[in-house]
Motif scaffolding. Structure first.
Motif, PDB file in Angstrom:
ATOM      1  N   MET A  40      47.240  58.160  38.124  1.00 26.90           N
ATOM      2  CA  MET A  40      46.252  56.825  38.085  1.00 26.90           C
ATOM      3  C   MET A  40      45.881  57.000  38.845  1.00 26.90           C
ATOM      4  O   MET A  40      46.272  56.603  40.345  1.00 26.90           O
ATOM      5  CB  MET A  40      47.141  55.747  37.858  1.00 26.90           C
ATOM      6  CG  MET A  40      46.544  54.807  37.221  1.00 26.90           C
ATOM      7  SD  MET A  40      46.452  55.554  35.547  1.00 26.90           S
ATOM      8  CE  MET A  40      47.743  54.713  34.686  1.00 26.90           C
ATOM      9  N   VAL A  41      44.548  57.454  39.110  1.00 23.77           N
ATOM     10  CA  VAL A  41      43.385  57.399  39.703  1.00 23.77           C
ATOM     11  C   VAL A  41      42.445  55.888  40.294  1.00 23.77           C
ATOM     12  O   VAL A  41      42.331  55.172  38.471  1.00 23.77           O
ATOM     13  CB  VAL A  41      42.080  57.668  39.779  1.00 23.77           C
ATOM     14  CG1 VAL A  41      40.856  58.093  40.474  1.00 23.77           C
ATOM     15  CG2 VAL A  41      42.290  59.074  39.275  1.00 23.77           C
ATOM     16  N   ARG A  42      42.751  54.877  41.463  1.00 23.96           N
ATOM     17  CA  ARG A  42      42.458  54.057  41.355  1.00 23.96           C
ATOM     18  C   ARG A  42      41.625  53.205  41.559  1.00 23.96           C
ATOM     19  O   ARG A  42      40.512  54.438  42.385  1.00 23.96           O
ATOM     20  CB  ARG A  42      44.297  53.129  42.665  1.00 23.96           C
ATOM     21  CG  ARG A  42      45.476  53.197  42.042  1.00 23.96           C
ATOM     22  CD  ARG A  42      45.324  52.919  43.504  1.00 23.96           C
ATOM     23  NE  ARG A  42      44.837  54.462  44.638  1.00 23.96           N
ATOM     24  CZ  ARG A  42      44.943  53.656  46.523  1.00 23.96           C
ATOM     25  NH1 ARG A  42      45.261  52.465  46.601  1.00 23.96           N
ATOM     26  NH2 ARG A  42      44.587  54.408  46.822  1.00 23.96           N
ATOM     27  N   VAL A  43      40.683  53.116  40.494  1.00 22.50           N
ATOM     28  CA  VAL A  43      38.913  52.686  40.944  1.00 22.50           C
ATOM     29  C   VAL A  43      38.790  51.485  40.925  1.00 22.50           C
ATOM     30  O   VAL A  43      39.620  50.521  40.679  1.00 22.50           O
ATOM     31  CB  VAL A  43      38.682  52.752  39.617  1.00 22.50           C
ATOM     32  CG1 VAL A  43      36.609  52.620  39.753  1.00 22.50           C
ATOM     33  CG2 VAL A  43      39.213  54.301  38.875  1.00 22.50           C
ATOM     34  N   GLY A  44      37.855  50.855  42.003  1.00 20.12           N
ATOM     35  CA  GLY A  44      36.977  49.746  42.266  1.00 20.12           C
ATOM     36  C   GLY A  44      35.096  49.362  41.867  1.00 20.12           C
ATOM     37  O   GLY A  44      35.245  50.973  41.990  1.00 20.12           O
TER      38      GLY A  44
END
Ligand SMILES: NC(=O)C1=CN([C@@H]2O[C@H](COP(=O)(O)OP(=O)(O)OC[C@H]3O[C@@H](n4cnc5c(N)ncnc54)[C@H](OP(=O)(O)O)[C@@H]3O)[C@@H](O)[C@H]2O)C=CC1
Ligand SMILES: CC(=O)N[C@@H](CCC(=O)OP(=O)(O)O)C(=O)O
Length: 335
Positions: free
Chosen positions: A1-5
């Protein structure tokens, strides 16, 4: 899972980006920032209630680095590059919604944006995130300059014809109309309801900063030196852009031939639809499509295109770039 801000999460493009990412099986939104607002996100964007249970925060670079693999910077120009340059240096990948990294050099940036560039060395080296023209450069990029909304609507139809040498690069007029969300959520006099409702106005005539962006990006793809007269208009609708370009053909050309060239150029593109039909902004509202048609009139080539400024013109393009950067199918969360 790519963590996006999401930086500037109180704004319009941020809201659209979050709605798209919530449908993305490989992305998790892990941080939403505001300079001053500490509310639960749903208090600012009721559409996100029960869908994204985060509160707004003012986060440092170190905190963003700890929580995010990638950041969507939905900040205004100048503010965006100040943060983007620091994030890239600590290994966070950035999709920059602002105009900070789109132009070729700091001199033209200063001329059109009227201030020094906060990160001049990266200007001209940053990938321009229009996958239809620069797809192969995007997967390896740590920083992607998401295109401007008007430029997307103008560049997509003009690029194939300039590349084919079919229109004179030195004499192109682009006339564009935008919905009011193009100006963002940050209040301004001109976007107050009584100022813009039931009224259409031209603005920034001869000095809109998307003029050099259109010229420079078309120059990169066509090896010509395009000269554009660009006139934007504010129209009383929430969202959508319709652009019409007028150019001189270099030889006799028919409408059928133009449509064939455009259709062939974009035949494998999931988000560009070429047809004989005159497109409307409603045809593409809330979608990542750009619809294009062509006409010949008075010895000129007319290209007519529509996009949703908040989707193909901003957040949808960002998700398309994100998909390429992380190896997801390019259409994930967008169809
Ligand atoms: N609207 C559109 O159609 C398009 C917009 N863009 C670009 O995307 C970016 C975001 O646009 P949009 O969402 O419309 O803008 P909005 O005005 O809706 O949101 C921008 C957000 O950035 C924050 N912000 C404002 N000023 C500053 C500052 N000086 N420093 C740090 N943060 C600031 C604000 O959050 P807070 O006050 O809570 O900190 C604000 O909510 C801009 O660069 C815009 O040019 C690109 C293509 C299309
Ligand atoms: C209607 C309206 O005001 N539109 C905005 C364009 C939004 C955009 O794409 O701006 P950036 O290049 O800053 O990202 C404008 O003309 O300034």
């Amino acid at each position: 899972m790519v963590r996006v801000g999401i930086l500037g999460a109180t704004g319009y493009t941020a809201l659209e980006a979050m709605k798209l990412l919530l449908r993305h099986p490989g992305a998790q939104i892990t941080a939403v920032t505001s300079r001053t607002d500490k509310s639960p996100l749903a208090a600012v964007h009721p559409q996100l209630a029960r869908r994204l249970e985060l509160s707004l925060e003012d986060l440092s670079i170190a905190q963003l680095q700890e929580r995010c693999d990638c950041v969507f910077s939905c900040l205004p120009h100048a503010a965006s590059a100040e943060i983007a340059k620091q994030l890239v240096e600590v290994g966070v990948r950035v999709v920059d919604f602002s105009a900070d990294y789109r132009l070729n050099d700091p001199v033209s940036y200063k001329k059109w944006y009227e201030h020094e560039h906060p990160d001049p060395a990266r200007l001209g080296n940053t990938v321009y995130g229009l996958p239809e023209l620069f797809r192969e450069q995007i997967p390896a990029a740590n920083l992607v300059a998401n295109p401007g909304c008007y430029p997307t609507s103008a560049i997509l139809p003009l690029a194939p014809l300039l590349k084919a040498g079919l229109v004179e690069p030195g004499d192109i007029i682009v006339d564009s109309k935008s919905g009011v969300s193009g100006a963002g959520r940050t209040p301004k006099l001109g976007t107050l309801y009584p100022e813009c409702n039931e009224s259409i106005s031209a603005y920034s005539v001869g000095k809109h900063r998307h003029q050099p962006e259109i010229e420079q990006i078309l120059g990169r793809v066509s090896s010509a030196t395009p000269q554009i007269i660009f006139t934007p208009h504010l129209t009383p609708m929430d969202r959508g852009i319709l652009s019409v370009s007028y150019s001189k053909p270099t030889r006799s050309v028919t409408e059928a031939e133009l449509l064939e060239i455009l259709s062939d150029f974009y035949k494998n593109e999931p988000f560009v639809r070429v047809s004989k039909t005159l497109p409307t902004t409603k045809d593409v509202a809330h979608t990542n499509f750009c619809d294009i048609t062509a006409r010949v009139n008075g010895g000129r080539v007319l290209l007519i295109s529509v996009i949703d400024n908040l989707i193909k013109g901003a957040s949808g393009a960002a998700v398309q770039n994100f998909n390429l950067m992380y190896g997801f199918d390019e259409t994930t969360a967008l169809l």
